[in-house]
Design an enzyme around this catalytic site. Structure first.
Site, short mmCIF file in Angstrom:
data_model
loop_
_atom_site.label_atom_id
_atom_site.label_comp_id
_atom_site.label_asym_id
_atom_site.label_seq_id
_atom_site.Cartn_x
_atom_site.Cartn_y
_atom_site.Cartn_z
CG HIS A 91 22.13 15.44 41.80
ND1 HIS A 91 20.91 15.88 42.26
CD2 HIS A 91 22.33 14.23 42.37
CE1 HIS A 91 20.39 14.97 43.07
NE2 HIS A 91 21.24 13.95 43.16
CG ASP A 93 18.38 17.51 39.88
OD1 ASP A 93 19.56 17.22 40.10
OD2 ASP A 93 17.55 16.70 39.43
CD GLU A 188 20.87 11.63 40.16
OE1 GLU A 188 21.16 10.42 40.19
OE2 GLU A 188 19.91 12.09 40.81
ZN LIG Z 1 20.80 12.12 44.20
#
Ligand SMILES: [Zn+2]
Length: 420
Positions: A91, A93, A188
């Protein structure tokens, strides 16, 4: 002196960390913050640059896709296409828990085991006796923050390892591997559960997320999770003349919370023990609302917990009337284990790859959920391999460069295993 892997993961981690990709809880936007596109576009361009195929950035949902074509295995003389294709997912973010703005990563080489001064000006120090995980990394090189932001090694340490792995195999067509599909996802950290990941575009039957702390760890098991929302209706009248008339919703809320077993809460459980946790309780005399989350690895016990909340509400209805209490249970995610157990070679290959890289694999039931929990139940079995960062979501986060380097080796070993 340092390996090619070392230099590559280091350069990448530092470059990615400087891009603010913080996601935002409660936002209904997709992705929750537009700035996640800054990293997504960089990754798209970089994937094109290293020669990955099928590079695609979903401009609506901010998901980056790419593929590494299979390669012939010289040893076996077989085509990699006969191997077992897999996906790698990380992920983009960073967590809303700490600032991700103006991150200033720096490298401390050959860590000596002592306290680390993160910030000279503000005298911010990471003390070795408070952060005992530092001991495991004596002699290694740590990427650190300046003590005012998180680092974002969660999960950019994984992206750095995956990108370096991809660049290496694309430059070395002699390395046997099946078709490998890559995806980088947003949100996420705010429960996105990779809901916008297009499984058809990903085009593989199984995948591994890469996330989590401690090098060499992996997870094939997560909680089952749901949220109970309990609305309570009271009856407010003047307190001076309330006798026999008033029903205080706050009192009923307190009663309900007191019915939850004390030894089944996050602060009193560990390992495979499940719990109830009151996330919020807002109450005035006329109305109260409790939000509580329910967690358990075991499916049967999890269902029992949901039923228990139902029983508590029934009990209160008997005392205060049928309309006083209403309960709604919202599913969040389910344990990935039942799905992953249907493809046992996934875990065998992963354990073997970790061993091939010279580490002892450690498996722990994860006391939370991953994007892989949701993906597994959408039909993509998806266990998790650790990213190797430490102290995530805060100012004391750090990533040992050697851990990312090892993760590239694990991915290479995994590709070789699954090319057979
Ligand atoms: Zn993480």
């Amino acid at each position: 002196m340092h390996t090619w892997f070392y230099e590559k993961v280091k350069e990448r981690m530092i470059r990615y960390a400087k891009i603010d990709t913080q996601s935002q809880a409660g936002s209904k936007a997709v992705p929750t913050t537009i700035k996640q596109f800054d990293l997504a576009r960089m990754l798209r361009d970089e994937l094109e640059g290293i020669g990955a195929s099928d590079v695609f950035l979903d401009e609506k949902c901010c998901v980056v896709y790419a593929k590494i074509p299979p390669a012939l295995s010289e040893e076996s003389g077989k085509s990699g296409e006969s191997g077992k294709p897999f996906g790698l997912i990380a992920h983009m973010d960073t967590a809303p828990d700490a600032s991700g703005h103006d991150v200033k990563p720096w490298v401390l080489e050959n860590y000596d085991g002592g306290d680390i001064k993160l910030n000279e000006k503000d005298n911010i120090i990471m003390r070795a006796d408070e952060f005992r995980n530092l001991r495991a990394y004596i002699g290694q090189d740590l990427i650190l923050t300046d003590g005012t932001t998180l680092l974002g090694g969660d999960d950019k340490a994984s992206i750095a390892a995956i990108m370096t792995f991809a660049e290496y195999v694309l430059q070395n067509p002699q390395i046997p591997r099946p078709m490998i599909s890559l995806a980088f996802t947003p949100d996420e950290e705010v429960g996105g559960l990779a809901k916008d990941l297009d499984l058809e575009r990903l085009g593989v039957p199984v995948a591994y997320t890469m996330d989590g702390d401690h090098l060499g760890w992996y997870q094939d098991e997560t909680f089952n999770a749901s949220e109970a929302v309990i609305n309570i209706t009271g009856r407010s009248v003047h307190t001076g003349t309330a006798k026999g008339i008033m029903v205080n919703a706050a009192d009923i809320a307190a009663k309900l919370i007191s019915m939850l077993p004390e030894n089944e809460r996050p602060q009193t459980t560990e390992g495979r023990e499940g719990f109830y946790h009151v996330v919020s309780c807002e109450a005035v005399c006329e109305h109260a609302k409790i939000r509580l989350i329910i967690r358990d690895h075991d499916g049967g016990r999890f269902a029992g917990r949901e039923a228990f909340i139902g029983k508590c509400c029934e009990e209160l209805k008997k005392q205060y009337g049928e309309t006083a209490v209403s309960l709604q249970i919202l599913p969040t995610y389910r344990n990935m284990k039942e799905v992953i157990d249907t493809v046992p070679d996934m875990i065998q290959d992963l354990r073997q790859a970790i061993t091939d890289a010279g580490l002892a694999p450690v498996c722990e039931p994860f006391r939370g959920g991953t994007d892989g929990s949701a993906l597994s139940h959408r039909g993509l079995p998806c266990p998790n391999l650790s990213a190797g960062y430490e102290n995530a979501h805060g100012r004391f986060e750090y990533v040992p460069i050697q851990s990312m380097e090892k993760n590239v080796e694990i991915l290479l070993a995994l590709a070789r295993r699954r090319a057979e």
